[in-house]
Design an enzyme around this catalytic site. Structure first.
Site, PDB file in Angstrom:
ATOM      1  N   GLY A  15      -4.578  41.464  45.785  1.00 25.39           N
ATOM      2  CA  GLY A  15      -3.548  41.038  46.730  1.00 25.39           C
ATOM      3  C   GLY A  15      -4.040  41.080  48.166  1.00 25.39           C
ATOM      4  N   ASN A  37      -2.797  41.902  37.872  1.00 23.58           N
ATOM      5  CA  ASN A  37      -2.420  40.934  36.836  1.00 23.58           C
ATOM      6  C   ASN A  37      -2.338  39.523  37.427  1.00 23.58           C
ATOM      7  OD1 ASN A  37      -0.067  40.958  38.289  1.00 23.58           O
ATOM      8  ND2 ASN A  37       1.289  41.336  36.558  1.00 23.58           N
ATOM      9  N   THR A  40       0.958  37.874  41.880  1.00 16.92           N
ATOM     10  CA  THR A  40       1.006  37.387  43.268  1.00 16.92           C
ATOM     11  C   THR A  40      -0.360  37.503  43.949  1.00 16.92           C
ATOM     12  OG1 THR A  40       1.778  39.542  44.087  1.00 16.92           O
ATOM     13  CG2 THR A  40       3.465  37.896  43.614  1.00 16.92           C
ATOM     14  N   SER A  80       2.317  45.397  43.597  1.00 14.73           N
ATOM     15  CA  SER A  80       3.750  45.054  43.707  1.00 14.73           C
ATOM     16  C   SER A  80       3.899  43.719  44.416  1.00 14.73           C
ATOM     17  CB  SER A  80       4.519  46.094  44.540  1.00 14.73           C
ATOM     18  OG  SER A  80       5.886  45.693  44.661  1.00 14.73           O
ATOM     19  N   ALA A 119       1.251  53.173  47.908  1.00 14.89           N
ATOM     20  CA  ALA A 119       1.641  52.233  48.963  1.00 14.89           C
ATOM     21  C   ALA A 119       3.162  52.175  48.964  1.00 14.89           C
ATOM     22  CB  ALA A 119       1.064  50.853  48.682  1.00 14.89           C
ATOM     23  N   TYR A 150      13.223  45.954  45.410  1.00 17.31           N
ATOM     24  CA  TYR A 150      11.973  46.421  46.026  1.00 17.31           C
ATOM     25  C   TYR A 150      12.175  47.804  46.636  1.00 17.31           C
ATOM     26  CZ  TYR A 150       7.784  46.263  49.026  1.00 17.31           C
ATOM     27  OH  TYR A 150       6.596  46.530  49.657  1.00 17.31           O
TER      28      TYR A 150
END
Ligand code: UDP
Length: 320
Positions: A15, A37, A40, A80, A119, A150
């Site tokens: 990410g 994965n 995003t 995330s 994080a 979130y």
């Protein structure tokens, strides 16, 4: 034989922040295992590290049992979705990665006797009733709102992290990360900064939500990564805010981007999303005192570095 090379597992390593962390820990001499994965994240963010002997990429969903063979010294749990559009599209995955994923990553840290860094986010403060936000503030979050998936996942992640520290003695760290920007941000992740930059560079109107009086404080990615690195090397268990306290209203920010990109774009006002925090500014006293850390990039410098990346990604020359 003394062990010299340390191994770090970075979840969400493909990410935006994760990939910069892969670079930083690699440069510091770590053996880097990047796990993602790619929901995003993007392989392009880390492709320059492929083929290097201290770098491994593992495509894996961290809500499932995590196996890593050999020793691990440090786990950085950054997996995330992180923009409001993403968590509106993936509400359940967002809840799962913050809860089940944090549990799995903590389980691995315990198994390997590794240090663990979560994080976390300024979103744990929700729509804050104190200003600026310091780590002692407990927050004002709507658990059932769109953003709740979130915010609550991250709050749960913090609770789980402290439970593993208290109950299992895992060495844990919690970073509460405020708005961060820079190269490798997704152009279409829906957040204000990439959206405004894309709009300004394409000469279309910038879409300011509400009247634009809500504020944010934007931190350049290199500063943030330095803060994470220092926190990971520190001995401090309680959460630490990491962000740039230089606060600006979203309307002024849009105007600034138009100016910095030398754009002809105007501004149009659109509906304010529900539960959009009115203000956000980190109190970074703790980070200053404990980590001797504070941001060094002004918004102008940080934005200039980011504009170059966006021009390239949009296929624009440096001068148009
Ligand atoms: N925002 C905006 N226009 C956009 C995208 C976002 O005015 O095209 C606003 C958004 O409503 C919020 C602020 O900009 O008040 C920052 O939004 P962002 O999604 O970047 O991050 P947040 O801090 O809300 O998670």
């Amino acid at each position: 034989m003394p062990k010299t090379i340390k191994r770090v597992l970075i979840t969400g390593g493909a990410g935006f922040l994760g990939s910069h962390l892969c670079d930083r820990y690699f440069e510091e001499g770590y053996d880097v295992i990047c796990m993602d994965n790619l929901s995003t994240g993007a392989a392009e963010n880390i492709e320059h590290l492929f083929g290097k002997d201290r770098f491994t990429f593992v495509k894996h969903d961290v809500t499932q049992y995590i196996h890593v063979s050999g020793e691990v010294d440090l786990v950085l749990h950054f997996a995330s979705p992180a923009s409001p559009i993403d968590y509106l599209e993936m509400p359940i995955q967002t809840l799962k990665v913050g809860s089940l994923g944090t549990h799995k990553a903590l389980g691995l840290a315990m198994e390997k006797d590794a240090r663990f860094l979560l994080a976390s986010t300024s979103e744990v403060y929700g729509d804050p009733k104190t200003h600026p936000q310091s780590e002692t503030y407990w927050g004002n979050v709507n658990p059932i709102g769109d953003r709740g998936v979130y915010d609550e996942a991250k709050r749960f992640g913090e609770a789980m992290t402290m439970a593993y520290h208290r109950y299992h003695g895992v060495e844990t760290r919690i970073a509460r990360i405020f708005n961060t920007y820079g190269p490798r941000m997704r152009l279409r992740d829906g957040r204000a900064l990439p959206t405004f930059l894309r709009q300004a560079l394409n000469g279309v109107d910038l879409t300011v939500y509400g009247d634009g009086s809500q504020t944010r404080s934007f931190c350049y990615v290199d500063d943030l990564i330095e803060g994470i690195y220092r926190l990971s090397q520190s001995e401090y268990i309680q959460p630490v805010n990491l962000g740039n306290p230089d606060e600006i209203s979203i309307k002024e920010f849009a105007e600034e981007i138009i100016e910095f990109t030398d754009s002809d774009s105007g501004i149009t006002f659109e509906e304010l999303p529900k539960d959009d925090p009115q203000v956000r500014q980190p109190d970074i006293t703790r980070a200053k005192e404990l980590l001797d850390w504070q941001p060094t990039y002004s918004r102008r410098d940080g934005l200039e570095a980011t504009i170059g990346y966006f021009r390239q990604e949009l296929g624009l020359g440096q001068d148009n």
